[in-house]
Design a protein around this motif. Structure first.
Motif, PDB file in Angstrom:
ATOM      1  N   ALA A  40       0.717  -1.050  -0.187  1.00  0.00           N
ATOM      2  CA  ALA A  40       0.028  -0.141  -0.054  1.00  0.00           C
ATOM      3  C   ALA A  40       0.872   1.323   0.085  1.00  0.00           C
ATOM      4  N   THR A  41       0.190   2.301  -0.710  1.00  0.00           N
ATOM      5  CA  THR A  41       1.027   3.680  -0.712  1.00  0.00           C
ATOM      6  C   THR A  41       0.061   4.639  -0.170  1.00  0.00           C
ATOM      7  N   VAL A  42       0.578   5.365   0.958  1.00  0.00           N
ATOM      8  CA  VAL A  42      -0.222   6.380   1.468  1.00  0.00           C
ATOM      9  C   VAL A  42       0.541   7.819   1.362  1.00  0.00           C
ATOM     10  N   LEU A  43      -0.516   8.531   0.643  1.00  0.00           N
ATOM     11  CA  LEU A  43       0.104  10.280   0.359  1.00  0.00           C
ATOM     12  C   LEU A  43      -0.140  10.895   1.518  1.00  0.00           C
ATOM     13  N   ALA A  44       0.847  11.504   2.142  1.00  0.00           N
ATOM     14  CA  ALA A  44       0.839  12.168   3.374  1.00  0.00           C
ATOM     15  C   ALA A  44       1.771  13.533   2.861  1.00  0.00           C
ATOM     16  N   ILE A  45       1.576  14.133   1.822  1.00  0.00           N
ATOM     17  CA  ILE A  45       2.701  15.299   1.183  1.00  0.00           C
ATOM     18  C   ILE A  45       2.091  16.564   1.816  1.00  0.00           C
ATOM     19  N   GLY A  46       1.054  16.708   2.396  1.00  0.00           N
ATOM     20  CA  GLY A  46       0.473  17.954   2.624  1.00  0.00           C
ATOM     21  C   GLY A  46       0.141  19.084   1.477  1.00  0.00           C
ATOM     22  N   SER A  47      -0.453  20.006   1.921  1.00  0.00           N
ATOM     23  CA  SER A  47      -1.000  21.127   1.044  1.00  0.00           C
ATOM     24  C   SER A  47       0.139  22.283   0.924  1.00  0.00           C
ATOM     25  N   THR A  48       0.923  22.272  -0.106  1.00  0.00           N
ATOM     26  CA  THR A  48       2.100  23.372  -0.154  1.00  0.00           C
ATOM     27  C   THR A  48       1.942  24.344  -0.934  1.00  0.00           C
ATOM     28  N   VAL A  49       0.854  24.377  -1.934  1.00  0.00           N
ATOM     29  CA  VAL A  49       0.783  25.598  -2.803  1.00  0.00           C
ATOM     30  C   VAL A  49      -0.413  26.621  -2.000  1.00  0.00           C
ATOM     31  N   PRO A  50       0.195  27.718  -1.319  1.00  0.00           N
ATOM     32  CA  PRO A  50      -0.606  28.671  -0.845  1.00  0.00           C
ATOM     33  C   PRO A  50      -1.596  29.394  -1.560  1.00  0.00           C
ATOM     34  N   ASN A  51      -2.571  30.039  -1.038  1.00  0.00           N
ATOM     35  CA  ASN A  51      -3.534  30.769  -1.576  1.00  0.00           C
ATOM     36  C   ASN A  51      -2.808  32.259  -1.767  1.00  0.00           C
ATOM     37  N   ASN A  52      -3.055  32.930  -2.807  1.00  0.00           N
ATOM     38  CA  ASN A  52      -2.637  34.182  -3.198  1.00  0.00           C
ATOM     39  C   ASN A  52      -3.658  34.965  -2.992  1.00  0.00           C
ATOM     40  N   LEU A  53      -3.213  36.319  -2.986  1.00  0.00           N
ATOM     41  CA  LEU A  53      -4.261  37.583  -2.904  1.00  0.00           C
ATOM     42  C   LEU A  53      -3.915  38.486  -4.111  1.00  0.00           C
ATOM     43  N   PRO A  54      -4.143  38.175  -5.534  1.00  0.00           N
ATOM     44  CA  PRO A  54      -4.204  39.193  -6.573  1.00  0.00           C
ATOM     45  C   PRO A  54      -4.717  40.035  -6.662  1.00  0.00           C
ATOM     46  N   ILE A  55      -4.351  41.277  -5.730  1.00  0.00           N
ATOM     47  CA  ILE A  55      -5.129  42.590  -5.821  1.00  0.00           C
ATOM     48  C   ILE A  55      -3.881  43.641  -6.428  1.00  0.00           C
ATOM     49  N   PRO A  56      -4.351  44.948  -6.628  1.00  0.00           N
ATOM     50  CA  PRO A  56      -3.210  45.644  -7.055  1.00  0.00           C
ATOM     51  C   PRO A  56      -2.235  46.113  -6.004  1.00  0.00           C
ATOM     52  N   GLY A  57      -1.174  46.057  -6.636  1.00  0.00           N
ATOM     53  CA  GLY A  57       0.234  46.110  -5.362  1.00  0.00           C
ATOM     54  C   GLY A  57       0.679  45.082  -5.115  1.00  0.00           C
ATOM     55  N   GLU A  66       1.632  19.583  -4.034  1.00  0.00           N
ATOM     56  CA  GLU A  66       2.089  19.562  -5.276  1.00  0.00           C
ATOM     57  C   GLU A  66       1.507  18.461  -6.068  1.00  0.00           C
ATOM     58  N   GLN A  67       1.314  18.653  -7.334  1.00  0.00           N
ATOM     59  CA  GLN A  67       0.683  17.763  -8.333  1.00  0.00           C
ATOM     60  C   GLN A  67       1.505  16.705  -9.140  1.00  0.00           C
ATOM     61  N   GLU A  68       2.706  16.870  -9.239  1.00  0.00           N
ATOM     62  CA  GLU A  68       3.466  15.778 -10.008  1.00  0.00           C
ATOM     63  C   GLU A  68       3.261  14.353  -9.491  1.00  0.00           C
ATOM     64  N   ILE A  69       3.120  14.164  -8.348  1.00  0.00           N
ATOM     65  CA  ILE A  69       2.866  12.863  -7.733  1.00  0.00           C
ATOM     66  C   ILE A  69       1.496  12.422  -7.884  1.00  0.00           C
ATOM     67  N   VAL A  70       0.759  13.295  -7.706  1.00  0.00           N
ATOM     68  CA  VAL A  70      -0.786  12.979  -8.043  1.00  0.00           C
ATOM     69  C   VAL A  70      -1.061  12.663  -9.322  1.00  0.00           C
ATOM     70  N   ARG A  71      -0.506  13.163 -10.365  1.00  0.00           N
ATOM     71  CA  ARG A  71      -0.521  13.186 -11.557  1.00  0.00           C
ATOM     72  C   ARG A  71       0.092  11.573 -12.049  1.00  0.00           C
ATOM     73  N   ALA A  72       1.284  11.615 -11.583  1.00  0.00           N
ATOM     74  CA  ALA A  72       1.864  10.176 -11.921  1.00  0.00           C
ATOM     75  C   ALA A  72       1.267   9.095 -11.356  1.00  0.00           C
ATOM     76  N   LEU A  73       0.672   9.133 -10.365  1.00  0.00           N
ATOM     77  CA  LEU A  73      -0.229   7.844  -9.674  1.00  0.00           C
ATOM     78  C   LEU A  73      -1.694   8.041 -10.390  1.00  0.00           C
ATOM     79  N   ARG A  74      -2.087   8.725 -11.338  1.00  0.00           N
ATOM     80  CA  ARG A  74      -3.401   8.938 -11.803  1.00  0.00           C
ATOM     81  C   ARG A  74      -4.577   9.101 -10.913  1.00  0.00           C
ATOM     82  N   LEU A  75      -4.256   9.854  -9.810  1.00  0.00           N
ATOM     83  CA  LEU A  75      -5.436  10.116  -8.965  1.00  0.00           C
ATOM     84  C   LEU A  75      -6.379  11.122  -9.092  1.00  0.00           C
TER      85      LEU A  75
END
Length: 275
Positions: free
Chosen positions: A64-81, A266-275
């Motif tokens: 079995a393989t358990v992915l526990a890689i966390g969420s590493t891509v932060p939410n941005n705030l794309p406002i002027p400045g 990060e999406q690379e491992i997720v895509r590689a495992l086709r999840l």
């Protein structure tokens, strides 16, 4: 406790070590848990980048393989400045602070008699200081609280924490008719964490301000942030936010910390495992 020779992302438990401040989680506690797991037979392979090409080899031989890689891509705030200097992500602020704390072993535990003792890191000098600055933390949760506590320890000049949603109630609506949060769901109520309590003691009031929408980061004319323009919002009958007319404000800000959660791993491992 064995010495940390390199406080970086290549040790077991990187987030507790380099992300969570010491005043919240003592690193001896983290090391004790790692030691216990190693004693139970768990092997930690650190400093290994698992990419799409290596994923099949990595999981080969396991049931079995358990992915526990966390969420590493932060939410941005794309406002002027947004591109101004002085606007940083929360984890960037916190991890640089942690590595800086362990960058000078002589100031910690190392002595001539015990040169092997001491916490060290690959700190490269990129410390983000809140000392003497007007600090704005946008977003709440544990990460926002840690940013508040760390800014206070740096010696910030002022501190305010913006929350987009309205202030939660002091008590849970037991029937849930008004809030949609009935028992036995986890109660969404007003809570005071260590950072809020410390800020209240330092500045005389809770740093959190609710129902605030950030509209623009204002430049000082030299490429750095000097203020944040905001407006109050309220939730309409349709559940959408609506700006309150005449509620615009400009808050001084030398350092803005974005603590608005994370989008996904990060999406690379997720895509590689086709999840």
């Amino acid at each position: 406790m064995r010495p940390f020779r390199d406080l970086s992302w290549t040790l077991p438990g990187p987030l507790p070590l380099a992300g969570i401040p010491n005043m919240k989680l003592d690193k001896e506690t983290v090391q004790r848990r790692v030691d216990l797991m190693e004693a139970e037979g768990i092997s930690f392979v650190t400093g290994a980048e698992v990419d799409a090409a290596a994923i099949s080899e990595t999981v080969e031989g396991f049931d079995a393989t358990v992915l526990a890689i966390g969420s590493t891509v932060p939410n941005n705030l794309p406002i002027p400045g947004r591109d101004l200097d002085g606007i940083v992500y929360a984890m960037e602020f916190l991890t640089r602070n942690q590595k800086a704390l362990f960058a000078n072993p002589p100031a910690l535990l190392t002595t001539e008699a015990t040169p092997e003792v001491g916490l060290t890191s690959k700190y490269g000098g990129g410390f983000i200081s809140a000392k003497g600055k007007h600090v704005v933390v946008i977003g709440g949760g544990d990460t926002g609280t840690d940013c508040i506590g760390t800014s206070l320890r740096h010696g910030c000049k002022s501190l305010i924490n913006f929350e987009l949603f309205p202030a939660p109630p002091d008590e849970q609506d037991k029937r849930g008719e008004a809030s949609g949060n009935p028992w036995p769901l986890w109660p969404r109520i007003m809570r005071v964490d260590y950072g809020h309590e410390e800020a209240s003691h330092r500045f005389g009031a809770d740093p959190r301000t609710y129902s605030v929408l950030s509209k623009e980061f204002v430049s000082d004319g030299a490429g750095r942030v000097r203020a944040v323009k905001t407006v109050q919002v309220e939730v309409g009958p349709d559940g959408r936010f609506a700006e309150v007319e005449g509620s615009e404000r400009e808050h001084p800000a030398d350092l803005v910390i974005l603590a608005m959660g994370f989008r996904h791993p990060e999406q690379e491992i997720v895509r590689a495992l086709r999840l």
